[in-house]
Design an enzyme around this catalytic site. Structure first.
Site, PDB file in Angstrom:
ATOM      1  N   LYS A 280       0.845  -1.205   0.000  1.00  0.00           N
ATOM      2  CA  LYS A 280       0.000   0.000   0.000  1.00  0.00           C
ATOM      3  C   LYS A 280       0.879   1.254   0.000  1.00  0.00           C
ATOM      4  CE  LYS A 280      -3.791  -2.516   2.081  1.00  0.00           C
ATOM      5  NZ  LYS A 280      -4.532  -2.928   3.269  1.00  0.00           N
TER       6      LYS A 280
ATOM      7  N   GLN B 174      -4.688  -1.531   9.343  1.00  0.00           N
ATOM      8  CA  GLN B 174      -4.536  -2.868   8.752  1.00  0.00           C
ATOM      9  C   GLN B 174      -5.190  -3.911   9.660  1.00  0.00           C
ATOM     10  OE1 GLN B 174      -3.199  -3.544   5.642  1.00  0.00           O
ATOM     11  NE2 GLN B 174      -3.966  -5.606   6.029  1.00  0.00           N
TER      12      GLN B 174
ATOM     13  N   ASP C 256     -10.965   2.760   3.544  1.00  0.00           N
ATOM     14  CA  ASP C 256     -11.258   1.327   3.386  1.00  0.00           C
ATOM     15  C   ASP C 256     -12.754   1.090   3.137  1.00  0.00           C
ATOM     16  OD1 ASP C 256      -9.161  -0.468   3.303  1.00  0.00           O
ATOM     17  OD2 ASP C 256      -8.840  -0.439   5.474  1.00  0.00           O
TER      18      ASP C 256
END
Ligand code: NAD
Length: 279
Positions: free
Chosen positions: A49, A93, A116
């Site tokens: 990422k 995460q 997200d």
């Protein structure tokens, strides 16, 4: 033989488009990436990422926290990042260590920085067709279909899996694109018969090679979300690729199908977070 849907190629096209947009429009964006503990798979995902951010020209700020970080400490960091005007997106995460309540953490991220797309606000917007951040993997699948000229409107779409991050948002997105959608799950009866109706079949079941040719209508588009590492070290999906591809019209490979799209769509969400007007 099925047409191969090349997620690697499409994801790099999307990243190049974003890179150009950022350069041409002088967009300034920064993503905060939080990892708690040092799970090796998470470290790889976080690294990818950050690499994607660097490639398209957005900043990333890393927060690598120890395994013993408390829930309150993580919540306090999120509060700080929510208030920091230099930060446009916040990514935590997953999975988090078991002593931290993931739901509480996701709910604390400002919906304006929820790149997200996991916050209930984002999910609610998706549900009622309002603009908002969309979970990256299903959003990536819609891009794969569109950029491969596969029409969704009026098609029989079957999604296997009802998780919050893949199955449910996938079903909502297919519906928003005028597909006729059926969602299957572990308690579904006659799974094969239902799957055989699908013009577009999305497998997000988490079982290596479970979906073979018996589940496939001739000429169907087959999207494989699963990622599994086999004993020989190779990756495979939820779909038995060799068995299914002679019968499908189009199919995503594993690796190189859905996987690369997830990060590309995260980048789309980061640019969206930096450019949205309504705050
Ligand atoms: P999950 O375990 O949360 O959900 C699996 C779903 O499959 C559940 O809803 C369950 O009801 C259903 N299911 C399980 N067994 C079934 C059966 N026998 N018949 C019908 N349905 C059944 O998984 P998830 O997070 O949605 O992920 C699914 C897969 O996709 C996993 O392999 C995961 O690693 C992969 N994944 C890939 C990406 C990517 O970027 N490519 C992103 C997220 C998840």
């Amino acid at each position: 033989m099925a047409k191969l849907i090349d997620g690697k190629l499409i994801s790099s096209q999307i990243k190049d488009e974003l890179k150009n947009k950022i350069e041409n429009e002088g967009i300034s964006a920064t993503l905060a990436v939080i990892q708690v503990g040092n799970d090796p798979a998470s470290t790889v995902y976080v690294g990818n990422k950050k690499k994607a951010c660097e490639y398209i020209g957005i900043g990333s700020k890393s927060f690598e926290l120890g395994d013993n970080t408390t829930e309150d400490e993580l919540l306090a960091l999120i509060d700080r990042l929510n208030d920091d005007e230099m930060i446009n997106g916040i990514l935590v995460q997953l999975p988090l260590p078991s002593h931290i309540d993931e739901k509480k953490i996701i709910n604390r991220i400002s919906p304006l920085k929820d790149v997200d797309g996991f916050h209930p606000w984002s999910v609610g917007n998706l549900c009622i067709g309002q603009e908002g951040f969309v979970s990256c993997t299903p959003a990536g699948i819609i891009e794969l279909l569109k950029r491969s000229d596969i029409k969704i409107e009026g098609k029989e779409c079957v999604v296997i899996g009802r998780s919050n991050i893949v199955g449910k948002p996938m079903a909502l997105l297919l519906l928003a694109n005028n597909g006729t959608v059926t969602v299957c799950h572990s308690k579904t009866k006659n799974l094969k018969d239902i799957c055989k109706r699908a013009d577009i079949l999305v497998a997000a079941v988490g079982k290596p090679k479970m979906i073979n040719s018996e589940y496939i209508k001739e000429g169907a588009t087959v999207i494989d979300v699963g990622i599994h590492r086999m004993d020989d070290g190779k990756l495979c999906g939820d779909v038995d690729f060799d068995d299914v591809s002679p019968h499908a019209g189009a199919i995503t490979p594993v690796p190189g199908g859905v996987g690369p799209m997830t990060i590309a769509m995260l980048m789309v969400n980061c640019v969206q977070a930096a450019t949205r007007k309504e705050r």
